[in-house]
Structure formats: C-alpha cells, structure tokens
Design a protein around this motif. Structure first.
Motif, PDB file in Angstrom:
ATOM      1  N   ALA A  16       0.545  -1.248  -0.353  1.00 44.17           N
ATOM      2  CA  ALA A  16       0.335   0.170  -0.353  1.00 44.17           C
ATOM      3  C   ALA A  16       0.949   1.268  -0.240  1.00 44.17           C
ATOM      4  CB  ALA A  16      -0.724  -0.121   0.931  1.00 44.17           C
ATOM      5  N   ARG A  17       1.153   1.813   1.406  1.00 44.29           N
ATOM      6  CA  ARG A  17       1.407   3.590   0.994  1.00 44.29           C
ATOM      7  C   ARG A  17       3.598   3.134   0.790  1.00 44.29           C
ATOM      8  NH1 ARG A  17       4.548   5.766   4.958  1.00 44.29           N
ATOM      9  NH2 ARG A  17       4.625   8.113   4.678  1.00 44.29           N
ATOM     10  N   GLN A  18       4.072   2.005   1.062  1.00 41.77           N
ATOM     11  CA  GLN A  18       5.501   1.982   0.747  1.00 41.77           C
ATOM     12  C   GLN A  18       5.813   1.832  -0.298  1.00 41.77           C
ATOM     13  OE1 GLN A  18       3.862   0.527   3.322  1.00 41.77           O
ATOM     14  NE2 GLN A  18       4.547   1.333   5.374  1.00 41.77           N
ATOM     15  N   ALA A  19       4.514   0.812  -1.334  1.00 42.28           N
ATOM     16  CA  ALA A  19       3.588   1.112  -2.683  1.00 42.28           C
ATOM     17  C   ALA A  19       4.150   2.154  -3.296  1.00 42.28           C
ATOM     18  CB  ALA A  19       3.241  -0.894  -3.052  1.00 42.28           C
ATOM     19  N   ALA A  20       3.116   2.880  -3.235  1.00 36.69           N
ATOM     20  CA  ALA A  20       3.052   3.864  -3.300  1.00 36.69           C
ATOM     21  C   ALA A  20       3.894   4.746  -3.660  1.00 36.69           C
ATOM     22  CB  ALA A  20       1.463   4.667  -2.799  1.00 36.69           C
ATOM     23  N   LEU A  21       4.447   5.060  -2.094  1.00 38.53           N
ATOM     24  CA  LEU A  21       6.144   6.272  -2.385  1.00 38.53           C
ATOM     25  C   LEU A  21       6.673   5.125  -3.495  1.00 38.53           C
ATOM     26  CD1 LEU A  21       5.913   6.770   1.259  1.00 38.53           C
ATOM     27  CD2 LEU A  21       5.187   8.104  -0.605  1.00 38.53           C
ATOM     28  N   PHE A  22       7.758   3.938  -3.372  1.00 39.66           N
ATOM     29  CA  PHE A  22       8.315   3.758  -4.188  1.00 39.66           C
ATOM     30  C   PHE A  22       7.840   3.752  -5.400  1.00 39.66           C
ATOM     31  CE2 PHE A  22       9.820  -0.237  -6.964  1.00 39.66           C
ATOM     32  CZ  PHE A  22      11.256   0.122  -6.569  1.00 39.66           C
ATOM     33  N   VAL A  23       6.702   3.873  -6.621  1.00 38.19           N
ATOM     34  CA  VAL A  23       6.341   3.782  -7.584  1.00 38.19           C
ATOM     35  C   VAL A  23       6.223   5.354  -8.520  1.00 38.19           C
ATOM     36  CG1 VAL A  23       4.534   4.286  -8.931  1.00 38.19           C
ATOM     37  CG2 VAL A  23       4.457   2.104  -7.853  1.00 38.19           C
ATOM     38  N   GLN A  24       6.263   5.975  -6.683  1.00 38.09           N
ATOM     39  CA  GLN A  24       6.884   7.810  -7.021  1.00 38.09           C
ATOM     40  C   GLN A  24       7.773   7.608  -7.465  1.00 38.09           C
ATOM     41  OE1 GLN A  24       4.951   9.896  -3.370  1.00 38.09           O
ATOM     42  NE2 GLN A  24       2.613   9.688  -4.768  1.00 38.09           N
ATOM     43  N   GLU A  25       8.920   7.425  -6.724  1.00 39.90           N
ATOM     44  CA  GLU A  25      10.051   7.516  -6.564  1.00 39.90           C
ATOM     45  C   GLU A  25      10.508   7.165  -8.057  1.00 39.90           C
ATOM     46  OE1 GLU A  25      14.707   8.399  -5.896  1.00 39.90           O
ATOM     47  OE2 GLU A  25      12.398   9.388  -4.240  1.00 39.90           O
TER      48      GLU A  25
END
Length: 86
Positions: A16-25
């Motif tokens: 969820a949140r960590q995956a979204a941040l990873f994709v943003q990066e």
C-alpha cells in the motif's frame, strides 16, 4: 541495463503506502525500471504491478533499470527498499 539483488528492509514491505512511495520514486526517472520477485517481473512504475507481488520485509527482489539515468535510478530505489524503517 543494470540490475541488483536487494533485500527489502521496509516494514511491512512494499504494501500500500510504501508501494505508492516506491512507484513515485521510480517515476522520477526516464529509465525503464522493473522489479522481479521469484519468476514474476513487473513494471516498477505500476502500483498494481508492485502490489501484485505481495513483497514482505526480508524478501529478496531484483531491481532492473535500462536507460539514460539507470545507475541513479537503481541506486536511489535500492536505498529506498533497503531502508530499515520502524
């Protein structure tokens, strides 16, 4: 193309949140970036792809990048994934 095997240190993994941040990066780079877990490979710029792998803390994954900024992308994404977070 460059690739690196990385052990996930993020708690609770790329969920969820960590995956979204990873994709943003990952989307900050023009290089094509992929993430591989076991035999499945997904586009690292896809939230659904990342979440479909169900990557938990301690899992070994392979990050791959191909493009002009591949080295920078691989280093920064490796740092993101390996970071021990509470």
């Amino acid at each position: 193309m460059v690739e690196k095997t990385v052990k996930v240190g993020i708690k609770p993994g790329l969920q969820a949140r960590q995956a979204a941040l990873f994709v943003q990066e990952a989307n900050k780079y023009t290089a094509d970036i992929y993430l591989k877990k076991e035999r499945r490979q997904v586009n690292a710029k896809s939230i659904m792809g990342i979440m479909s792998l169900a990557i938990a803390k301690g899992t070994e994954i392979i990050l791959m990048a191909d493009g002009i900024d591949e080295d920078l992308a691989l280093q920064n994404l490796t740092d993101f994934v390996e970071a021990e977070q509470q």
